[in-house]
Enzyme design. Structure first.
Site, PDB file in Angstrom:
ATOM      1  N   SER A  10       0.849  -1.200   0.000  1.00  0.00           N
ATOM      2  CA  SER A  10       0.000   0.000   0.000  1.00  0.00           C
ATOM      3  C   SER A  10       0.874   1.236   0.000  1.00  0.00           C
ATOM      4  CB  SER A  10      -0.861   0.016   1.268  1.00  0.00           C
ATOM      5  OG  SER A  10      -1.487   1.268   1.424  1.00  0.00           O
ATOM      6  N   TYR A  33      -1.585  -1.029  10.315  1.00  0.00           N
ATOM      7  CA  TYR A  33      -1.723  -1.275   8.870  1.00  0.00           C
ATOM      8  C   TYR A  33      -0.474  -0.780   8.146  1.00  0.00           C
ATOM      9  CZ  TYR A  33      -3.718  -0.983   4.129  1.00  0.00           C
ATOM     10  OH  TYR A  33      -3.952  -1.116   2.777  1.00  0.00           O
TER      11      TYR A  33
HETATM   12  N1  LIG Z   1      -8.652  -0.281  -1.824  1.00  0.00           N
HETATM   13  C1  LIG Z   1      -7.584   0.473  -1.711  1.00  0.00           C
HETATM   14  O1  LIG Z   1      -7.637   1.674  -1.971  1.00  0.00           O
HETATM   15  C2  LIG Z   1      -6.263  -0.114  -1.274  1.00  0.00           C
HETATM   16  C3  LIG Z   1      -5.167   0.738  -1.181  1.00  0.00           C
HETATM   17  C4  LIG Z   1      -3.951   0.210  -0.804  1.00  0.00           C
HETATM   18  C5  LIG Z   1      -3.825  -1.138  -0.540  1.00  0.00           C
HETATM   19  N2  LIG Z   1      -4.913  -1.942  -0.617  1.00  0.00           N
HETATM   20  C6  LIG Z   1      -4.721  -3.363  -0.310  1.00  0.00           C
HETATM   21  O2  LIG Z   1      -5.318  -4.158  -1.318  1.00  0.00           O
HETATM   22  C7  LIG Z   1      -5.776  -5.384  -0.760  1.00  0.00           C
HETATM   23  C8  LIG Z   1      -7.232  -5.590  -1.125  1.00  0.00           C
HETATM   24  O3  LIG Z   1      -7.928  -4.452  -0.691  1.00  0.00           O
HETATM   25  P1  LIG Z   1      -9.470  -4.216  -0.993  1.00  0.00           P
HETATM   26  O4  LIG Z   1      -9.676  -2.772  -0.962  1.00  0.00           O
HETATM   27  O5  LIG Z   1      -9.886  -5.022  -2.161  1.00  0.00           O
HETATM   28  O6  LIG Z   1     -10.058  -4.820   0.378  1.00  0.00           O
HETATM   29  P2  LIG Z   1     -11.503  -5.323   0.779  1.00  0.00           P
HETATM   30  O7  LIG Z   1     -12.507  -4.898  -0.229  1.00  0.00           O
HETATM   31  O8  LIG Z   1     -11.681  -4.927   2.198  1.00  0.00           O
HETATM   32  O9  LIG Z   1     -11.300  -6.914   0.685  1.00  0.00           O
HETATM   33  C9  LIG Z   1     -10.427  -7.580   1.567  1.00  0.00           C
HETATM   34  C10 LIG Z   1     -10.459  -9.074   1.260  1.00  0.00           C
HETATM   35  O10 LIG Z   1      -9.656  -9.753   2.240  1.00  0.00           O
HETATM   36  C11 LIG Z   1     -10.403 -10.786   2.844  1.00  0.00           C
HETATM   37  N3  LIG Z   1      -9.994 -10.940   4.237  1.00  0.00           N
HETATM   38  C12 LIG Z   1     -10.028  -9.986   5.204  1.00  0.00           C
HETATM   39  N4  LIG Z   1      -9.608 -10.497   6.371  1.00  0.00           N
HETATM   40  C13 LIG Z   1      -9.297 -11.804   6.133  1.00  0.00           C
HETATM   41  C14 LIG Z   1      -8.824 -12.863   6.954  1.00  0.00           C
HETATM   42  N5  LIG Z   1      -8.598 -12.697   8.265  1.00  0.00           N
HETATM   43  N6  LIG Z   1      -8.624 -14.072   6.390  1.00  0.00           N
HETATM   44  C15 LIG Z   1      -8.883 -14.265   5.067  1.00  0.00           C
HETATM   45  N7  LIG Z   1      -9.336 -13.303   4.236  1.00  0.00           N
HETATM   46  C16 LIG Z   1      -9.548 -12.078   4.774  1.00  0.00           C
HETATM   47  C17 LIG Z   1     -11.870 -10.342   2.697  1.00  0.00           C
HETATM   48  O11 LIG Z   1     -12.784 -11.422   2.658  1.00  0.00           O
HETATM   49  P3  LIG Z   1     -13.642 -11.900   3.964  1.00  0.00           P
HETATM   50  O12 LIG Z   1     -14.268 -10.685   4.547  1.00  0.00           O
HETATM   51  O13 LIG Z   1     -14.577 -12.907   3.410  1.00  0.00           O
HETATM   52  O14 LIG Z   1     -12.646 -12.536   4.856  1.00  0.00           O
HETATM   53  C18 LIG Z   1     -11.855  -9.649   1.337  1.00  0.00           C
HETATM   54  O15 LIG Z   1     -12.017 -10.600   0.300  1.00  0.00           O
HETATM   55  C19 LIG Z   1      -5.541  -5.287   0.748  1.00  0.00           C
HETATM   56  O16 LIG Z   1      -4.336  -5.947   1.065  1.00  0.00           O
HETATM   57  C20 LIG Z   1      -5.398  -3.798   0.987  1.00  0.00           C
HETATM   58  O17 LIG Z   1      -4.599  -3.502   2.106  1.00  0.00           O
HETATM   59  C21 LIG Z   1      -6.137  -1.461  -0.985  1.00  0.00           C
END
Ligand SMILES: NC(=O)c1ccc[n+]([C@@H]2O[C@H](COP(=O)([O-])OP(=O)(O)OC[C@H]3O[C@@H](n4cnc5c(N)ncnc54)[C@H](OP(=O)(O)O)[C@@H]3O)[C@@H](O)[C@H]2O)c1
Length: 246
Positions: free
Chosen positions: A143, A157
């Site tokens: 990130s 985080y």
């Molecule tokens: N969106 C952004 O702007 C952004 C920016 C920088 C980095 N990121 C990174 O990109 C990645 C994906 O982000 P996103 O925005 O797509 O997140 P999201 O929509 O919150 O999705 C997170 C995913 O992780 C799974 N998850 C969460 N806790 C878990 C656990 N304990 N065990 C197994 N699975 C788990 C969730 O499924 P369940 O709830 O079913 O477990 C979900 O499928 C993350 O690593 C995040 O830090 C995102």
């Protein structure tokens, strides 16, 4: 001769960036095994989504051996071509507030570090024979918060993502001679449920391209890192943020 079917293990596929990544890889003919805490999300409407899903909570490191064993059972030739460590959590305080050092207790630290960092190392460790057999590719999702203070991401985080960038370098160093590449992608503000209120103002003020990123744009970069087109890229961290880091 038909080309060999490629297999990917993707954590956190039930929504957001993971969801978009499955769809893109499927359109390119890959088979995808997914992992998340939910037994199954009805939003995952791609072919064989239910059968390809494995339920596991990555905060509980004792579940990883079983997860890896289940993955191995489902690989027809013992080859894993891509491991994408995408699952991530970013806990907030009361009223969606940012969790700083003062507001973060030991349980939050443990949970965030297990999901965002330690589980990725343990999954890669457990599935190394299968990754080596395929000369596979690891992509860790870091990130922008790993390299600068971010107004919404909390301290645990941010620290977990900085450490994941370091872990990516270690993996690239350790696995490179075995034919397995490891890289990271560092998204900025991508349109998913992880975003906080106030993101629109942040984008207007800090993102040179003046818009949110789309999950599909992140998925395209992950795909690039899992194919021959990136065959000499190892140990990189690619910014996907519209220039927010400059
Ligand atoms: N969106 C952004 O702007 C952004 C920016 C920088 C980095 N990121 C990174 O990109 C990645 C994906 O982000 P996103 O925005 O797509 O997140 P999201 O929509 O919150 O999705 C997170 C995913 O992780 C799974 N998850 C969460 N806790 C878990 C656990 N304990 N065990 C197994 N699975 C788990 C969730 O499924 P369940 O709830 O079913 O477990 C979900 O499928 C993350 O690593 C995040 O830090 C995102």
């Amino acid at each position: 001769m038909t080309e060999e079917r490629r297999y990917m293990l993707l954590t956190g596929a039930s929504r957001g960036i993971g969801h978009a990544t499955v769809k893109l890889f499927q359109s390119k003919g890959w088979r995808i095994l997914t992992v998340s805490r939910q037994a199954f999300s009805e939003e995952c409407a791609w072919p064989s989504a239910r059968e390809s899903h494995i339920q596991a909570d990555l905060a509980d490191l004792s579940q990883i051996d079983r997860l890896a064993a289940t993955v191995c059972e489902r690989l027809p030739n013992g080859k894993l071509h891509a491991l994408v460590n995408n699952a991530g959590i970013s806990p907030k305080g009361p009223g969606e507030s940012r969790l700083g050092v003062q507001g973060t207790d030991a349980d939050v630290w443990t949970q965030v570090l297990n999901v965002n960092l330690v589980s990725t190392a343990l999954i890669a460790r457990s599935l190394m024979p299968e990754l080596v057999a395929a000369k596979g590719s690891i992509v860790n999702v870091t990130s922008i918060a790993g390299s600068r203070v971010h107004p919404f991401a909390g301290v645990a985080y941010a620290a977990s993502k900085a450490a994941l960038a370091a872990l990516t370098r270690e993996m690239a160093h350790e696995f490179g001679r075995r034919g397995v590449r490891a890289n990271a992608i560092a998204p900025g503000e991508i349109e998913t449920s992880i975003l906080s209120p106030g993101t629109d103002e942040l984008v207007a003020a800090e993102v040179p391209m003046g818009r949110l990123g789309e999950p599909r744009e992140v998925a395209e970069t992950i795909h690039f890192l899992c194919t021959e087109q990136s065959s000499y890229i190892n140990g990189a961290e690619i910014h996907i943020n519209g220039g927010q880091h400059v």
